[in-house]
Design a protein around this motif. Structure first.
Motif, PDB file in Angstrom:
ATOM      1  N   HIS A  67      50.623  38.813  67.132  1.00  0.00           N
ATOM      2  CA  HIS A  67      51.084  39.486  68.343  1.00  0.00           C
ATOM      3  C   HIS A  67      52.479  40.076  68.152  1.00  0.00           C
ATOM      4  CE1 HIS A  67      51.867  40.359  72.531  1.00  0.00           C
ATOM      5  NE2 HIS A  67      52.888  39.524  72.538  1.00  0.00           N
ATOM      6  N   LEU A  68      53.330  39.385  67.417  1.00  0.00           N
ATOM      7  CA  LEU A  68      54.705  39.839  67.208  1.00  0.00           C
ATOM      8  C   LEU A  68      54.855  40.739  65.979  1.00  0.00           C
ATOM      9  CD1 LEU A  68      56.603  36.542  68.076  1.00  0.00           C
ATOM     10  CD2 LEU A  68      56.495  38.638  69.445  1.00  0.00           C
ATOM     11  N   GLY A  69      53.758  40.971  65.266  1.00  0.00           N
ATOM     12  CA  GLY A  69      53.831  41.806  64.084  1.00  0.00           C
ATOM     13  C   GLY A  69      54.557  41.150  62.932  1.00  0.00           C
ATOM     14  N   MET A  70      54.542  39.817  62.891  1.00  0.00           N
ATOM     15  CA  MET A  70      55.197  39.054  61.825  1.00  0.00           C
ATOM     16  C   MET A  70      54.125  38.361  60.982  1.00  0.00           C
ATOM     17  SD  MET A  70      58.493  39.594  62.349  1.00  0.00           S
ATOM     18  CE  MET A  70      59.626  38.265  61.873  1.00  0.00           C
ATOM     19  N   ASP A  71      54.535  37.838  59.829  1.00  0.00           N
ATOM     20  CA  ASP A  71      53.578  37.208  58.923  1.00  0.00           C
ATOM     21  C   ASP A  71      53.268  35.760  59.287  1.00  0.00           C
ATOM     22  OD1 ASP A  71      53.523  39.557  57.378  1.00  0.00           O
ATOM     23  OD2 ASP A  71      55.244  38.892  56.192  1.00  0.00           O
ATOM     24  N   SER A  72      54.279  35.044  59.767  1.00  0.00           N
ATOM     25  CA  SER A  72      54.138  33.606  60.008  1.00  0.00           C
ATOM     26  C   SER A  72      54.940  33.208  61.239  1.00  0.00           C
ATOM     27  CB  SER A  72      54.645  32.802  58.797  1.00  0.00           C
ATOM     28  OG  SER A  72      54.010  33.209  57.608  1.00  0.00           O
ATOM     29  N   ALA A  73      54.535  32.092  61.853  1.00  0.00           N
ATOM     30  CA  ALA A  73      55.236  31.607  63.042  1.00  0.00           C
ATOM     31  C   ALA A  73      55.116  30.094  63.122  1.00  0.00           C
ATOM     32  CB  ALA A  73      54.666  32.247  64.307  1.00  0.00           C
ATOM     33  N   ALA A  74      56.142  29.479  63.701  1.00  0.00           N
ATOM     34  CA  ALA A  74      56.124  28.030  63.904  1.00  0.00           C
ATOM     35  C   ALA A  74      56.845  27.683  65.193  1.00  0.00           C
ATOM     36  CB  ALA A  74      56.781  27.302  62.731  1.00  0.00           C
ATOM     37  N   VAL A  75      56.322  26.706  65.896  1.00  0.00           N
ATOM     38  CA  VAL A  75      56.984  26.135  67.061  1.00  0.00           C
ATOM     39  C   VAL A  75      57.403  24.712  66.713  1.00  0.00           C
ATOM     40  CG1 VAL A  75      56.471  25.050  69.284  1.00  0.00           C
ATOM     41  CG2 VAL A  75      56.059  27.479  68.974  1.00  0.00           C
ATOM     42  N   THR A  76      58.656  24.403  66.987  1.00  0.00           N
ATOM     43  CA  THR A  76      59.158  23.044  66.833  1.00  0.00           C
ATOM     44  C   THR A  76      59.625  22.555  68.196  1.00  0.00           C
ATOM     45  OG1 THR A  76      59.944  23.542  64.597  1.00  0.00           O
ATOM     46  CG2 THR A  76      60.795  21.551  65.637  1.00  0.00           C
ATOM     47  N   LEU A  77      59.137  21.400  68.616  1.00  0.00           N
ATOM     48  CA  LEU A  77      59.546  20.814  69.887  1.00  0.00           C
ATOM     49  C   LEU A  77      60.530  19.677  69.625  1.00  0.00           C
ATOM     50  CD1 LEU A  77      56.244  20.648  71.973  1.00  0.00           C
ATOM     51  CD2 LEU A  77      57.896  22.504  71.756  1.00  0.00           C
ATOM     52  N   PHE A  78      61.542  19.598  70.488  1.00  0.00           N
ATOM     53  CA  PHE A  78      62.587  18.578  70.355  1.00  0.00           C
ATOM     54  C   PHE A  78      62.562  17.632  71.547  1.00  0.00           C
ATOM     55  CE2 PHE A  78      64.503  22.494  68.456  1.00  0.00           C
ATOM     56  CZ  PHE A  78      64.462  22.082  67.132  1.00  0.00           C
ATOM     57  N   GLU A 134      65.766  14.976  68.626  1.00  0.00           N
ATOM     58  CA  GLU A 134      64.841  14.586  67.571  1.00  0.00           C
ATOM     59  C   GLU A 134      63.596  15.487  67.607  1.00  0.00           C
ATOM     60  OE1 GLU A 134      63.406  12.188  71.123  1.00  0.00           O
ATOM     61  OE2 GLU A 134      65.276  13.043  70.342  1.00  0.00           O
ATOM     62  N   GLU A 135      63.016  15.745  66.453  1.00  0.00           N
ATOM     63  CA  GLU A 135      61.810  16.562  66.392  1.00  0.00           C
ATOM     64  C   GLU A 135      60.605  15.740  66.840  1.00  0.00           C
ATOM     65  OE1 GLU A 135      60.883  18.816  62.990  1.00  0.00           O
ATOM     66  OE2 GLU A 135      62.913  19.556  62.684  1.00  0.00           O
ATOM     67  N   LEU A 136      59.801  16.333  67.725  1.00  0.00           N
ATOM     68  CA  LEU A 136      58.612  15.663  68.234  1.00  0.00           C
ATOM     69  C   LEU A 136      57.327  16.233  67.664  1.00  0.00           C
ATOM     70  CD1 LEU A 136      59.549  15.413  72.026  1.00  0.00           C
ATOM     71  CD2 LEU A 136      59.866  13.686  70.243  1.00  0.00           C
ATOM     72  N   LEU A 137      57.332  17.536  67.379  1.00  0.00           N
ATOM     73  CA  LEU A 137      56.085  18.210  67.043  1.00  0.00           C
ATOM     74  C   LEU A 137      56.408  19.501  66.320  1.00  0.00           C
ATOM     75  CD1 LEU A 137      53.134  18.968  69.462  1.00  0.00           C
ATOM     76  CD2 LEU A 137      54.376  20.865  68.436  1.00  0.00           C
ATOM     77  N   VAL A 138      55.550  19.855  65.369  1.00  0.00           N
ATOM     78  CA  VAL A 138      55.617  21.191  64.777  1.00  0.00           C
ATOM     79  C   VAL A 138      54.207  21.753  64.719  1.00  0.00           C
ATOM     80  CG1 VAL A 138      55.492  20.291  62.409  1.00  0.00           C
ATOM     81  CG2 VAL A 138      56.342  22.589  62.808  1.00  0.00           C
ATOM     82  N   SER A 139      54.071  23.016  65.094  1.00  0.00           N
ATOM     83  CA  SER A 139      52.793  23.720  65.000  1.00  0.00           C
ATOM     84  C   SER A 139      53.056  25.013  64.242  1.00  0.00           C
ATOM     85  CB  SER A 139      52.229  24.015  66.393  1.00  0.00           C
ATOM     86  OG  SER A 139      50.946  24.617  66.297  1.00  0.00           O
ATOM     87  N   ALA A 140      52.400  25.184  63.097  1.00  0.00           N
ATOM     88  CA  ALA A 140      52.685  26.302  62.206  1.00  0.00           C
ATOM     89  C   ALA A 140      51.448  27.157  61.971  1.00  0.00           C
ATOM     90  CB  ALA A 140      53.217  25.790  60.866  1.00  0.00           C
ATOM     91  N   SER A 141      51.685  28.440  61.707  1.00  0.00           N
ATOM     92  CA  SER A 141      50.576  29.373  61.527  1.00  0.00           C
ATOM     93  C   SER A 141      49.944  29.273  60.152  1.00  0.00           C
ATOM     94  CB  SER A 141      51.062  30.811  61.756  1.00  0.00           C
ATOM     95  OG  SER A 141      52.035  31.171  60.780  1.00  0.00           O
ATOM     96  N   ASP A 142      50.724  28.895  59.150  1.00  0.00           N
ATOM     97  CA  ASP A 142      50.218  28.908  57.775  1.00  0.00           C
ATOM     98  C   ASP A 142      51.135  28.076  56.885  1.00  0.00           C
ATOM     99  OD1 ASP A 142      52.482  30.477  57.511  1.00  0.00           O
ATOM    100  OD2 ASP A 142      51.396  32.363  57.347  1.00  0.00           O
ATOM    101  N   VAL A 143      50.850  28.102  55.591  1.00  0.00           N
ATOM    102  CA  VAL A 143      51.617  27.259  54.671  1.00  0.00           C
ATOM    103  C   VAL A 143      53.074  27.728  54.573  1.00  0.00           C
ATOM    104  CG1 VAL A 143      49.625  26.543  53.314  1.00  0.00           C
ATOM    105  CG2 VAL A 143      50.811  28.657  52.706  1.00  0.00           C
ATOM    106  N   THR A 144      53.309  29.027  54.730  1.00  0.00           N
ATOM    107  CA  THR A 144      54.690  29.517  54.657  1.00  0.00           C
ATOM    108  C   THR A 144      55.512  28.998  55.830  1.00  0.00           C
ATOM    109  OG1 THR A 144      54.018  31.532  53.485  1.00  0.00           O
ATOM    110  CG2 THR A 144      56.144  31.585  54.625  1.00  0.00           C
TER     111      THR A 144
END
Length: 295
Positions: A100-111, A116-126
């Protein structure tokens, strides 16, 4: 691998979410239009209120339209995968965010509330490797957002100038540009980071990323549809998330072993991972499963 029944249910759920978000956007637009039509009506004392309400509901409309687009992209990607070559990895929701953003990869990190980090959701290995680098080194775009930056953009030589350790490591992953924006609701929830191999950032990427982050924080993250057997919430964003449970457990164990506070224990984990050239999650596994001692 998921069954055909699961596949149909997942795709149907995404199209249902798409339709629901479109309907919510239409309702918000109707309310905004009503206040816009009344904006200049008497009494004059009510005009500022009507203007604020119109602006509020236009923002809500945009939020739901952004969510609708994400669910539509995700549904289409799932459909192509289920009827195509399943030898490829199953699409994940964050890949729709990147597209949607025209980028290669994306990740959300919740604190958490203490950072402290609670969760990470990533689009791919990069995207996942970029997150793991932040966790390992302790610097990067999500950390800058947590530190109070409203948005972060860097590309080319700026990567190394901004993050002396993280920047060169990110470049080795093939990343040339990064944008990070906060996930804001009643408080700072986390960060959305997007990456591309292209040098030079488009000027419209930051406002577009801010709109997507707003949609994720105030709609997608709230759209849980139950819990899994381990108690984790389920939903489009949660399905492929890593809750970093092992890392948090290892931090607690190291704190006990070394008679230190949690921040110091986390620093010890990062330092050992950095020294050994492996991921923090692998050090955590060794601590928990192999009795590995850091002190």
């Amino acid at each position: 691998m998921r069954s055909h029944s699961d596949a149909h249910q997942e795709i149907a759920r995404e199209w249902q979410e798409f339709s629901a978000e479109r309907e919510r956007a239409a309702r918000a637009a109707a309310v905004a239009a009503k206040y816009e039509a009344q904006a200049t009506q008497r009494p004059e004392s009510m005009q500022p209120f009507r203007q604020r309400m119109a602006e509020l509901h236009r923002r809500i409309e945009g939020r739901h339209l952004a969510c609708a687009r994400l669910h539509r992209i995700y549904a289409l990607r799932l459909q192509r995968w289920y009827i195509g070559d399943r030898a490829t990895l199953r699409p994940v929701f964050m890949a729709a965010v990147a597209q949607h953003l025209g980028m290669d990869s994306a990740a959300v990190t919740l604190f958490g509330q203490t950072g402290e980090e609670l969760l990470v959701s990533a689009s791919d290995v990069t995207a996942r490797a970029a997150h793991d680098l932040e966790l390992l080194i302790g610097e990067g775009p999500a950390r800058d957002v947590l530190g109070g930056r409203e948005f972060v953009t860097a590309d080319g030589a700026d990567l190394a100038a901004r993050w002396p350790q993280y920047g060169p490591a990110l470049t080795e992953l093939g990343v040339q540009s990064v944008v990070a924006v906060p996930l804001l609701s009643s408080r700072l929830l986390g960060a959305l980071c997007v990456f591309t191999s292209r040098a030079g950032l488009r000027t419209e990427i930051t406002p577009a990323a801010e709109k997507v982050a707003d949609a994720l924080a105030n709609t997608v993250l709230l759209a849980s549809y139950g819990t899994a057997d381990d108690g984790a919430p389920q939903g489009s964003l949660f399905d492929d998330a890593d809750y970093l449970v092992a890392v948090h457990q290892a931090v607690g164990m190291v704190a006990v072993q070394c008679s230190c506070d949690l921040d110091a224990a986390q620093a010890l984990l990062r330092a050992r991972a950095f020294a050994d050239g492996i991921e923090v999650s692998e050090i955590a596994r060794r601590v928990l499963e192999d009795g590995y001692q850091l002190c």
